[in-house]
Design a protein around this motif. Structure first.
Motif, mmCIF file in Angstrom:
data_model
loop_
_atom_site.group_PDB
_atom_site.id
_atom_site.type_symbol
_atom_site.label_atom_id
_atom_site.label_comp_id
_atom_site.label_asym_id
_atom_site.label_seq_id
_atom_site.Cartn_x
_atom_site.Cartn_y
_atom_site.Cartn_z
ATOM 1 N N ILE A 196 -6.170 41.859 32.452
ATOM 2 C CA ILE A 196 -6.460 40.207 33.438
ATOM 3 C C ILE A 196 -8.232 39.358 33.168
ATOM 4 O O ILE A 196 -8.465 38.845 33.108
ATOM 5 C CB ILE A 196 -6.434 41.100 34.384
ATOM 6 N N ASP A 197 -9.479 41.146 32.827
ATOM 7 C CA ASP A 197 -10.330 40.390 33.040
ATOM 8 C C ASP A 197 -10.573 40.082 31.780
ATOM 9 O O ASP A 197 -11.806 39.171 31.618
ATOM 10 C CB ASP A 197 -11.393 41.693 32.572
ATOM 11 N N SER A 198 -9.596 39.492 30.600
ATOM 12 C CA SER A 198 -10.344 38.859 29.742
ATOM 13 C C SER A 198 -10.213 36.990 29.840
ATOM 14 O O SER A 198 -10.083 36.034 28.986
ATOM 15 C CB SER A 198 -9.260 38.822 28.450
ATOM 16 N N GLY A 199 -9.318 37.158 31.382
ATOM 17 C CA GLY A 199 -9.212 35.363 31.569
ATOM 18 C C GLY A 199 -7.976 35.133 32.125
ATOM 19 O O GLY A 199 -7.654 33.857 32.182
ATOM 20 N N PHE A 200 -6.985 35.998 32.686
ATOM 21 C CA PHE A 200 -5.797 35.846 33.305
ATOM 22 C C PHE A 200 -5.753 36.045 34.781
ATOM 23 O O PHE A 200 -6.951 37.085 35.368
ATOM 24 C CB PHE A 200 -5.028 36.779 32.897
ATOM 25 N N ASP A 233 6.876 43.784 36.297
ATOM 26 C CA ASP A 233 6.859 42.145 35.186
ATOM 27 C C ASP A 233 5.437 41.496 36.338
ATOM 28 O O ASP A 233 5.305 41.866 37.407
ATOM 29 C CB ASP A 233 8.263 42.051 36.303
ATOM 30 N N TYR A 234 5.532 40.771 35.468
ATOM 31 C CA TYR A 234 3.643 39.924 36.017
ATOM 32 C C TYR A 234 3.952 38.352 35.641
ATOM 33 O O TYR A 234 4.634 38.459 34.796
ATOM 34 C CB TYR A 234 2.974 40.597 35.326
ATOM 35 N N GLY A 235 3.764 37.609 36.137
ATOM 36 C CA GLY A 235 3.247 36.154 36.095
ATOM 37 C C GLY A 235 1.694 35.918 35.832
ATOM 38 O O GLY A 235 0.693 36.037 36.667
ATOM 39 N N MET A 236 1.270 36.248 34.986
ATOM 40 C CA MET A 236 0.255 36.406 34.630
ATOM 41 C C MET A 236 -0.457 34.450 34.269
ATOM 42 O O MET A 236 0.342 34.020 32.628
ATOM 43 C CB MET A 236 -0.479 36.987 32.969
ATOM 44 N N VAL A 237 -1.103 34.662 34.828
ATOM 45 C CA VAL A 237 -1.157 33.026 34.843
ATOM 46 C C VAL A 237 -3.125 32.462 34.577
ATOM 47 O O VAL A 237 -3.864 33.739 34.668
ATOM 48 C CB VAL A 237 -1.853 32.552 35.949
ATOM 49 N N SER A 238 -3.097 31.501 33.514
ATOM 50 C CA SER A 238 -5.036 31.920 32.513
ATOM 51 C C SER A 238 -5.080 31.305 33.769
ATOM 52 O O SER A 238 -5.079 30.567 34.013
ATOM 53 C CB SER A 238 -4.922 30.986 31.499
ATOM 54 N N GLU A 239 -6.818 31.513 33.798
ATOM 55 C CA GLU A 239 -7.665 31.239 34.672
ATOM 56 C C GLU A 239 -7.926 29.392 35.100
ATOM 57 O O GLU A 239 -8.291 29.650 35.931
ATOM 58 C CB GLU A 239 -9.126 31.716 34.821
#
Length: 268
Positions: A196-200, A233-239
């Motif tokens: 997440i900290d990498s940009g998500f 389960d996740y919906g990871m969205v780039s920043e």
């Protein structure tokens, strides 16, 4: 007008994306998955753990349900793993796998690219024993590197799927007793935090910081009825997509699997 641009002409509508670990697509269909999917009416549906080859499926069912574009990436081992993406919008490109052989043998990554964003269906391994935990940790490290490089060319990424990790204590019903169980190990929690900290953005937590919101329940001990679950389960969205995020929710009423689906919406 080309089909692939149909969504982008609907200026006042948001793009609806669903992600669902179906724990066997054929079993889910027998439990009413197709009818449910039509009711939700998402633009893109990411599936994980399909446990089937495309030639084992009656694919016209998905076309009849409004998804003329469907892509299947199965594991080499029959009845195991596998991901898929169903879409109402024709993608510009479909990317099967990561190019990392041991990942791709298990059919865990599938990406579709549209005009100004990309959607990936991800099924990250579980660590059910020592050998599989080592495999999972290697996958996590290699996947992070893969995504770091991918984002240079595809900065607008939505990576949906079963990450097989609970990030925080509020993401699991019993954090104390499960602290040494794969899915909630410190090393796994640290990895997803770093991811997440990498940009998500963890889109669900972007809108909701309440506990007791889970996406997976054991079939044992009446866990689902008692809501003793895990949020895997996740919906990871780039920043870069942050200002386009409109909604992200869990849909626990859907019961075609031991998981339930997640849904997120982004602006056009």
């Amino acid at each position: 007008m080309a089909v692939k641009h149909c969504y982008f002409c609907r200026k006042h509508q948001d793009l609806k994306i669903v992600s669902y670990n179906v724990n066997g697509i054929r079993a889910a269909i027998n439990k009413g998955f197709i009818e449910w999917m039509q009711t939700v009416d998402a633009d893109v549906v990411c599936l994980q753990e399909i446990k089937a080859m495309e030639d084992q499926l009656t694919t016209h069912l998905f076309e009849d349900a409004g998804y003329p574009y469907h892509y299947w990436y199965s594991a080499q081992k029959k009845g195991y793993s596998g991901v898929a993406i169903l879409s109402k919008i024709k993608p510009n490109h479909v990317e099967y796998g990561t190019g990392i052989d041991y990942m791709d043998q298990e059919g865990r990554n599938l990406r579709v690219d549209f005009d100004n964003f990309s959607v990936m269906s991800l099924y990250l391994p579980s660590g059910t024993n020592i050998a599989r935990l080592d495999h999972k940790l290697q996958y996590m490290a290699d996947f992070q590197q893969y995504v770091n490089e991918l984002r240079q060319d595809y900065p607008n990424l939505v990576i949906c799927g079963d990450y097989n990790i609970c990030h925080r204590a509020i993401d699991i019903h019993d954090p104390v007793r499960n602290k040494n169980v794969s899915g909630f190990l410190p090393v796994e929690r640290e990895w997803i935090g770093n991811f997440i900290d990498s940009g998500f953005i963890d889109s669900f937590r972007y809108f909701n910081d309440e506990p007791h919101n889970y996406t997976w329940w054991s079939y044992r001990a009446n866990a689902r009825a008692n809501n003793k679950g895990w949020r895997l389960d996740y919906g990871m969205v780039s920043e870069p997509l942050e200002d386009r995020l409109k909604r992200s929710v869990i849909l626990p009423e859907a019961k075609h699997s031991d998981h339930c689906p997640i849904l997120l919406e982004i602006a056009s």
